[in-house]
Design an enzyme around this catalytic site. Structure first.
Site, PDB file in Angstrom:
ATOM      1  N   CYS A 145       0.834  -1.205   0.000  1.00 10.23           N
ATOM      2  CA  CYS A 145       0.000   0.000   0.000  1.00 10.23           C
ATOM      3  C   CYS A 145       0.863   1.247   0.000  1.00 10.23           C
ATOM      4  O   CYS A 145       1.425   1.630   1.029  1.00 10.23           O
ATOM      5  CB  CYS A 145      -0.930  -0.009   1.220  1.00 10.23           C
ATOM      6  SG  CYS A 145      -1.960   1.473   1.351  1.00 10.23           S
ATOM      7  N   CYS A 148      -0.405   4.049   2.256  1.00 11.79           N
ATOM      8  CA  CYS A 148      -0.131   3.818   3.681  1.00 11.79           C
ATOM      9  C   CYS A 148       1.339   4.090   4.018  1.00 11.79           C
ATOM     10  O   CYS A 148       1.640   4.676   5.060  1.00 11.79           O
ATOM     11  CB  CYS A 148      -0.461   2.379   4.053  1.00 11.79           C
ATOM     12  SG  CYS A 148      -2.083   1.804   3.540  1.00 11.79           S
ATOM     13  N   ASP A 149       2.247   3.636   3.156  1.00 11.07           N
ATOM     14  CA  ASP A 149       3.657   3.559   3.549  1.00 11.07           C
ATOM     15  C   ASP A 149       4.616   4.402   2.725  1.00 11.07           C
ATOM     16  O   ASP A 149       5.808   4.474   3.048  1.00 11.07           O
ATOM     17  CB  ASP A 149       4.117   2.092   3.468  1.00 11.07           C
ATOM     18  CG  ASP A 149       3.327   1.190   4.392  1.00 11.07           C
ATOM     19  OD1 ASP A 149       2.906   1.669   5.458  1.00 11.07           O
ATOM     20  OD2 ASP A 149       3.128   0.005   4.044  1.00 11.07           O
TER      21      ASP A 149
END
Length: 319
Positions: A145, A148-149
């Site tokens: 993701c 997300c990261d």
């Protein structure tokens, strides 16, 4: 002997645990069948249990570790009276109410639970490469993701595996942070839409390696590089990337419900008017019915929706 309950919640990621908080506060005494610790797709807490630091969940200024966030969700649900069964559902019968659920750890042939209503929140799993060290390095250089990261890879050299819209969207997003992004695709042409291809090909930070797959991961505690093998020539290339994003698709955890609930061609549960499925009394929330956003906060939001929907439905049904 079967236990009779008002609400059964299958799955315990952000969606299921939020649904548990809301239904417990509504005095519906939910039972959360949370999964098995030894299972990748059915583990308690869902995919966030494999995530390190989360910085984009509102309310945590300095971020929070994925397992800690899920443990907080679980403790909050317990505080309001939700109970937990740490096993997985092995079979369901939604042909008539009350619904019947069998679990992996039960004894005898009778269903473990007979439920007036059910919330399905079994989530979806990211498809992985299935190579050595991959599971150990998730959250330590390997991610599924970018949203997300990506922030954690500022000024890193990054690789993205995949050739569809998702892979190119991830690659484009990662160029905001990375020194460079290399897209590795097993074919010699992309599957992505024309507009996504044009954007990626025009981006000076994105390069491509064709007809190739990632065959080795280097590093023990964190990713230090990868080996890429051309499956036509057999040539191997070493890339000193410290971030690898796998974007080869997702698979909803819906095998248990096939033939009983309406799904799309990929296997995601179809919901209407909020979180209702085609079976009255059965609701679905989170990534099991969402293949667009796939974020912890959207999953939690749909868990709230499912709880409100089920509370209203039970009131109408019970008069």
């Amino acid at each position: 002997m079967s236990e009779k309950i008002k609400v059964a919640i299958i799955g315990s990621g952000p969606a299921g645990l939020t649904a548990a908080i809301y239904t417990a506060r509504a005095d519906l005494n939910p039972v959360v069948i949370e999964g098995e610790p030894s299972s990748t797709s059915d583990q308690p807490g869902g995919q966030l249990m494999l995530t390190t630091e989360i910085e984009n969940y509102p309310g945590f200024i300095d971020g929070i570790m994925g397992p800690e966030l899920m443990n907080n969700f679980r403790s909050q649900a317990q505080r309001f009276g939700a109970t937990f069964d740490t096993t997985k559902v092995s079979r369901v019968d939604f042909s008539e109410r009350p619904f019947k659920l069998w679990t992996a750890n039960q004894r005898g042939d009778a269903p473990a639970y007979i439920a007036d209503s059910v919330i399905i929140s079994t989530g979806a799993r990211s498809l992985l490469l299935n190579i050595e060290k991959e599971t150990e390095l998730i959250g330590h250089g390997i991610s599924t993701c970018a949203t997300c990261d990506g922030f954690f890879f500022r000024d890193h050299e990054i690789a993205v595996v995949g050739g569809g819209d998702s892979a190119l969207e991830e690659a484009g997003f990662l160029t905001k942070f990375a020194k460079s992004v290399t897209v590795i695709h097993r074919r010699n042409e992309l599957r992505a839409s024309k507009i996504m291809q044009d954007r990626a090909l025009a981006n000076p930070k994105i390069s491509f390696i064709w007809d190739s797959t990632v065959t080795e991961l280097h590093g023990d505690k964190s990713l230090g590089g990868i080996t890429v093998t051309n499956h036509i020539t057999g040539d191997k290339t070493e890339l000193a990337v410290t971030g690898l994003f796998v974007a080869i698709g997702h698979s909803p955890n819906t095998d248990l419900f096939k033939g009983q609930i309406d799904m799309d061609d990929i296997g995601y549960i179809i919901t209407n008017q909020g979180t209702a499925t085609n079976i009255p009394g059965v609701f679905a929330c989170g990534d099991v019915q969402d293949h667009t956003y796939r974020q912890a906060i959207t999953a939690a939001g749909s868990g709230c929706m499912a709880a409100i929907d089920i509370e209203k439905w039970l009131k109408q049904t019970e008069g």
